[in-house]
Design a protein around this motif. Sequence first.
Motif: not given
Length: 303
Positions: A286-291, A46-57
């Motif tokens: 998540p950190d590397e992915l968001a970067r 679900t959208m919960f999968f993105w919870r670590k990436v969202i605040p980095l974006l």
Amino acid sequence: MGTYDMTDHAGQRLTHGRPEVNGVNIHYAMGGSGDPVILLHGVPKTMFFWRKVIPLLTPHHTVVAVDCRGYGDSERPQTGYDTQTMAQDVVALADHLGFERFRIVGEDWGAAIGYAVAAFHRDRVEQLVFQEMLLPGLGYGSDDVAGRTRTLKKEDTRTMWHLDFFNVPHYPEMLMPGREREFWSFFMKREMYDPSAATDEDVDEQVRWLESPGGTHTILEVYRSNDLDGEQNAPQFEHKLTIPVLAVGGEAFFGDEVRHQMEPVAQDVRSVVIERCGHNPSLERPDELARTYLEFFGKPAGA
């Protein structure tokens, strides 16, 4: 923590809505400011999968995380699980939110939906991130893909055993209900380089919606629409995407194969393989992915 506890970079709870678009109620969560980015999850997430990436974006973009048709707290109709229809859901949601143009980030089946958004609605998408997926009509069952893949163990989902199983009439519906936690937690962790990155919170969130009415049906219908997806996509392959596309692979799963999936169907393809990462970079790295996303979007890392 659950879906409704997700926050932006400032710790502010995301705004949620569930409007009726394209004839179905679609649940979304939104936060941040700036040019919009729409996040599309895969199966069985679900959208919960993105919870670590969202605040980095969210410091740079208005971020909209979507529960795709049938998933999470979106409506579960009996039909409409082909990627073209689910892409129409996304565009209708963008219309509802007032977004004329937007970026799409999709992973797994969300990437297949993201491609359909970009291919069938070419005037709406500015950039596409296609992450950890084989494109229906091009990837599944392809001899070229098989030739680039090393010998795999039988339970490895890159053999596509699950595609065959889910397409058998009636048997999955008989065998899977009541065993959602055991089946899907093993399924997800088997695909990861670091299975500890899939926490009890992640498993609980998956099981919550999978055990609710229509959960298993939704997943099976997505896989059973694969041939239709390929038929719908095929004419689009003749007209390559002209927007920038970022192909993202996890080193321990699809890796550089994602680039091979995009190069035949897009003119401007950039590729990143995330090291020490499997099929779920949003949980594992998540950190590397968001970067990686922000650099692709034109925002320098750390800006």
